[in-house]
Structures are given as C-alpha cells and as structure tokens.
Write a protein that holds these residues in place. Structure first.
Motif, mmCIF file in Angstrom:
data_model
loop_
_atom_site.group_PDB
_atom_site.id
_atom_site.type_symbol
_atom_site.label_atom_id
_atom_site.label_comp_id
_atom_site.label_asym_id
_atom_site.label_seq_id
_atom_site.Cartn_x
_atom_site.Cartn_y
_atom_site.Cartn_z
ATOM 1 N N ILE A 68 -15.282 -8.117 -5.457
ATOM 2 C CA ILE A 68 -15.182 -9.402 -6.146
ATOM 3 C C ILE A 68 -16.137 -9.441 -7.336
ATOM 4 O O ILE A 68 -15.770 -9.862 -8.445
ATOM 5 N N LEU A 69 -17.357 -8.982 -7.125
ATOM 6 C CA LEU A 69 -18.327 -8.952 -8.228
ATOM 7 C C LEU A 69 -17.859 -8.041 -9.348
ATOM 8 O O LEU A 69 -18.050 -8.347 -10.538
ATOM 9 N N ALA A 70 -17.220 -6.928 -8.984
ATOM 10 C CA ALA A 70 -16.691 -6.017 -10.002
ATOM 11 C C ALA A 70 -15.558 -6.682 -10.782
ATOM 12 O O ALA A 70 -15.471 -6.534 -12.017
ATOM 13 N N CYS A 71 -14.704 -7.409 -10.091
ATOM 14 C CA CYS A 71 -13.631 -8.143 -10.773
ATOM 15 C C CYS A 71 -14.217 -9.133 -11.775
ATOM 16 O O CYS A 71 -13.785 -9.200 -12.933
ATOM 17 N N LEU A 72 -15.196 -9.905 -11.319
ATOM 18 C CA LEU A 72 -15.808 -10.902 -12.205
ATOM 19 C C LEU A 72 -16.492 -10.226 -13.388
ATOM 20 O O LEU A 72 -16.477 -10.738 -14.517
ATOM 21 N N GLY A 73 -17.101 -9.058 -13.140
ATOM 22 C CA GLY A 73 -17.725 -8.312 -14.214
ATOM 23 C C GLY A 73 -16.721 -7.835 -15.249
ATOM 24 O O GLY A 73 -17.064 -7.647 -16.432
ATOM 25 N N ASP A 74 -15.459 -7.652 -14.808
ATOM 26 C CA ASP A 74 -14.382 -7.252 -15.723
ATOM 27 C C ASP A 74 -13.613 -8.471 -16.255
ATOM 28 O O ASP A 74 -12.516 -8.324 -16.801
ATOM 29 N N ASN A 75 -14.184 -9.649 -16.037
ATOM 30 C CA ASN A 75 -13.596 -10.907 -16.505
ATOM 31 C C ASN A 75 -12.280 -11.253 -15.803
ATOM 32 O O ASN A 75 -11.437 -11.971 -16.341
ATOM 33 N N VAL A 76 -12.102 -10.719 -14.599
ATOM 34 C CA VAL A 76 -10.988 -11.139 -13.736
ATOM 35 C C VAL A 76 -11.527 -12.298 -12.908
ATOM 36 O O VAL A 76 -12.301 -12.093 -11.973
ATOM 37 N N ARG A 77 -11.128 -13.508 -13.230
ATOM 38 C CA ARG A 77 -11.834 -14.692 -12.748
ATOM 39 C C ARG A 77 -11.039 -15.554 -11.782
ATOM 40 O O ARG A 77 -11.542 -16.555 -11.296
ATOM 41 N N GLU A 78 -9.781 -15.193 -11.501
ATOM 42 C CA GLU A 78 -8.950 -15.972 -10.588
ATOM 43 C C GLU A 78 -8.509 -15.109 -9.404
ATOM 44 O O GLU A 78 -8.257 -13.907 -9.555
ATOM 45 N N ILE A 79 -8.420 -15.734 -8.238
ATOM 46 C CA ILE A 79 -8.081 -15.002 -7.015
ATOM 47 C C ILE A 79 -6.724 -14.333 -7.141
ATOM 48 O O ILE A 79 -6.538 -13.190 -6.682
ATOM 49 N N ARG A 80 -5.773 -14.996 -7.777
ATOM 50 C CA ARG A 80 -4.427 -14.413 -7.888
ATOM 51 C C ARG A 80 -4.447 -13.092 -8.660
ATOM 52 O O ARG A 80 -3.561 -12.251 -8.466
ATOM 53 N N GLU A 81 -5.445 -12.903 -9.522
ATOM 54 C CA GLU A 81 -5.575 -11.649 -10.245
ATOM 55 C C GLU A 81 -6.418 -10.638 -9.481
ATOM 56 O O GLU A 81 -6.257 -9.427 -9.648
ATOM 57 N N MET A 82 -7.330 -11.139 -8.644
ATOM 58 C CA MET A 82 -8.192 -10.249 -7.868
ATOM 59 C C MET A 82 -7.428 -9.541 -6.756
ATOM 60 O O MET A 82 -7.653 -8.351 -6.492
ATOM 61 N N VAL A 83 -6.533 -10.252 -6.084
ATOM 62 C CA VAL A 83 -5.892 -9.723 -4.880
ATOM 63 C C VAL A 83 -5.167 -8.403 -5.132
ATOM 64 O O VAL A 83 -5.355 -7.437 -4.373
ATOM 65 N N TYR B 93 -0.150 -10.919 0.530
ATOM 66 C CA TYR B 93 -1.075 -11.392 -0.500
ATOM 67 C C TYR B 93 -1.586 -12.817 -0.245
ATOM 68 O O TYR B 93 -2.763 -13.094 -0.487
ATOM 69 N N PRO B 94 -0.743 -13.750 0.210
ATOM 70 C CA PRO B 94 -1.279 -15.095 0.475
ATOM 71 C C PRO B 94 -2.409 -15.092 1.497
ATOM 72 O O PRO B 94 -3.413 -15.802 1.325
ATOM 73 N N ALA B 95 -2.275 -14.298 2.568
ATOM 74 C CA ALA B 95 -3.347 -14.204 3.561
ATOM 75 C C ALA B 95 -4.572 -13.530 2.962
ATOM 76 O O ALA B 95 -5.718 -13.944 3.215
ATOM 77 N N ALA B 96 -4.348 -12.501 2.129
ATOM 78 C CA ALA B 96 -5.463 -11.833 1.464
ATOM 79 C C ALA B 96 -6.195 -12.801 0.545
ATOM 80 O O ALA B 96 -7.431 -12.790 0.463
ATOM 81 N N ALA B 97 -5.439 -13.652 -0.136
ATOM 82 C CA ALA B 97 -6.064 -14.633 -1.028
ATOM 83 C C ALA B 97 -6.966 -15.590 -0.261
ATOM 84 O O ALA B 97 -8.036 -15.988 -0.749
ATOM 85 N N ARG B 98 -6.578 -15.932 0.968
ATOM 86 C CA ARG B 98 -7.423 -16.822 1.783
ATOM 87 C C ARG B 98 -8.732 -16.129 2.149
ATOM 88 O O ARG B 98 -9.795 -16.758 2.162
ATOM 89 N N SER B 99 -8.663 -14.832 2.439
ATOM 90 C CA SER B 99 -9.892 -14.095 2.764
ATOM 91 C C SER B 99 -10.788 -13.956 1.538
ATOM 92 O O SER B 99 -12.015 -14.068 1.638
ATOM 93 N N VAL B 100 -10.184 -13.708 0.371
ATOM 94 C CA VAL B 100 -10.982 -13.640 -0.854
ATOM 95 C C VAL B 100 -11.647 -14.988 -1.104
ATOM 96 O O VAL B 100 -12.825 -15.058 -1.485
ATOM 97 N N LEU B 101 -10.905 -16.061 -0.888
ATOM 98 C CA LEU B 101 -11.496 -17.392 -1.028
ATOM 99 C C LEU B 101 -12.686 -17.563 -0.086
ATOM 100 O O LEU B 101 -13.730 -18.103 -0.478
#
Length: 300
Positions: free
Chosen positions: A238-253, A265-273
């Motif tokens: 998650i920190l790496a995503c944010l460092g690459d300016n990927v700032r939304e969960i839908r893009e991180m998953v 993916y919907p379940a994965a998005a809940r875990s990322v949240l």
C-alpha cells in the motif's frame, strides 16, 4: 513480498458424513462450498456421550440433520459459536428444534464494536443472541472435556476461538485457517484487532488448530507468523502504491492481488480498506474524512 504462506489445503471427506478426527473430536461438513468457505462449513462435535457442537453452520436442514445423525444416542449439552457470519451461526435455530442445549458465544453480531458506539453492517446473522455470553479466559466444562474461550476479534468483532485443553487443540473458526487468509472487512472487521489476535496465539502451546473451513493445521505457530508477515507485506504494498501516486483502492487492488480472480476484487478491496483504516489511525496515511473504499489516500 514475504515468504510464501505454508497453506494446508488437502483433505478427504464426504458431505453429510461424520469423520472421526481424534479421541474427542468429530466433524461433519456442510455442502456450502464457495471461494469464501472452501469446501464448506465444518461443524465439530466435542466429546462422547454428552457432547458440544461447534459452529452448527448455515441455515441448512440437511446439514443439521447430518450432525444430529452423527450424535444419535448421545446428548448435546453445549452449542459453541465462533462468530455470527451466515455460514456459522444460523444452524443454531434449526438445531434448537431438537435440543434445548444452550448456546455460548461472545455476543450478537457486532457486539465487539458496540461498546465503542460503532454500528456494523447487517451482513451477519443479526438474529443470533447466545444464551450465555463468554469472554476471554472463560472456561466451559463438559463431560470429559474442557474448553477455554479466547476472544480473537479481527475477522469479526465477536470472534472467539475455543481451546480444547485435553488435546491441546484450538477450534480457530475463521481467525486462522490453513487454506486461506481471513477476510477483514470494516467496520466490524478490524486489522489492528486481527493482528493483535494473531500475536495472542503465539503465546499459546496448541499442537494443532481445527478451523471451521479446511483441514487441521499442525504446528500452527509457523502459519500464524506467516500471516503476520503477510499483513506487514500488504502494508508495504500500500505504501508503495501511494509512493507511485496510486491513491485509490480500486487502483491498488489489481496491483496488489495479481493472479487473483477479478470476482474476488471486492473482498480484496475490503481488506485493503482494513489496512488503510489502521494506517490512517496510526498517522502513516492521510485521507479526507473517515476512510472508505472510494476515498483518496496519500502518504503523511
């Protein structure tokens, strides 16, 4: 990423049939396989003669009938429930037609968050309320068996494991399973609680776990440590995503869950949240307002 998780997935069984697992433990598996239940819900029977039932399972007449057939001629004295998802506790209501054995659980769905004023979604079994509420360290005694209660919030706020003292075994519910990691979905699921509950298990001397889904887990500390490292690695992703300016969960998953079916993916998005809720709380990450699936996040 961390080292591969030592998953345990092989098991042999027949739906509706009782398996003799140990001198004190039997199991009947419900026919409710899915990406979230693996082969189905395993309902355990503890003891001989006067027995306890652990997680009666979904609202499935055939499954409960199979459990009752497995204990024909015996007396059910206790019904133990690890938590209130719909594949674990609804079977209690069917079972109650055939036994007056009391139910034991931490509390109704969301009860672990209620004291904090947090109202959880109604995705659980909202009709379940145990006859007896048990807490961490409570002991339940039966005929030839003794169970210690271990409150393990994280997957749900009311999740509780049951330690069978006579066999140094733990009925681990959905907290630790050999076939998969556990889903942690806010607001009832809590990543901080989940990690603390995993660390709690490392202080125990259990020889093996009996998860509600999947096979027995032997030498469980190795798996628990791997789950902790897995969650730390997710934080790093998650920190790496944010460092690459990927700032939304839908893009991180898609970046974080490569090789995972998009249906998950919907379940994965809940875990990322769940990770991000914890990371916002500890100051590593920022967002506007309360963290949500569609929030925008940034590094502090």
């Amino acid at each position: 990423m961390s080292e591969p998780i030592p998953f345990v997935r092989d098991m042999t069984f027949e739906y509706g049939e009782v398996d003799e697992l140990s001198p004190l433990v039997r199991r009947v598996i419900a026919h409710n396989p899915s990406p979230f239940t693996y082969t189905g819900t395993g309902t355990y029977i503890i003891g001989r003669g006067k027995v306890a039932i652990v997680d009666p399972g979904p609202s499935d007449e055939d499954h409960v009938a199979a459990v009752l057939k497995a204990v024909e001629g015996e007396t059910i004295t206790h019904v133990l429930v690890t938590h209130t998802h719909s594949d674990h506790s609804p079977g209690c209501r069917i079972l109650a037609r055939s036994t007056d054995a009391p139910t034991y659980a931490f509390g109704p769905h969301g009860s672990g968050k209620a004291a904090q004023g947090i109202v959880v979604d109604e995705g659980g079994d909202m009709d379940f309320d145990p006859d007896f509420r048990v807490d961490d360290g409570d002991v339940i005694e039966g005929d030839g068996w003794t169970v210690e209660c271990l409150h393990t919030p994280g997957h749900t706020s009311n999740h509780i494991c049951f330690g069978l003292r006579e066999e140094s075994a733990l009925f681990s519910g959905d907290h630790v399973m050999g076939w998969s990691t556990s889903i942690v979905s806010p607001p009832d699921g809590d990543m901080g609680d989940y990690l603390r509950s995993l660390h709690k298990l490392l202080g125990r001397e259990d020889l093996h776990y009996w998860p509600t889904h999947g096979p027995r887990v032997d030498g469980p500390r190795r798996l628990v440590r791997a789950f902790i490292e897995h969650r730390r690695a997710r934080d790093a992703q998650i920190l790496a995503c944010l460092g690459d300016n990927v700032r939304e969960i839908r893009e991180m998953v898609p970046r974080m869950y490569q090789g995972v079916a998009t249906a998950l993916y919907p379940a994965a998005a809940r875990s990322v949240l769940a990770h991000l809720v914890e990371m916002v709380a500890d100051g590593r990450v920022g967002c506007e307002g309360e963290p949500q699936v569609d929030s925008e996040y940034w590094l502090r």
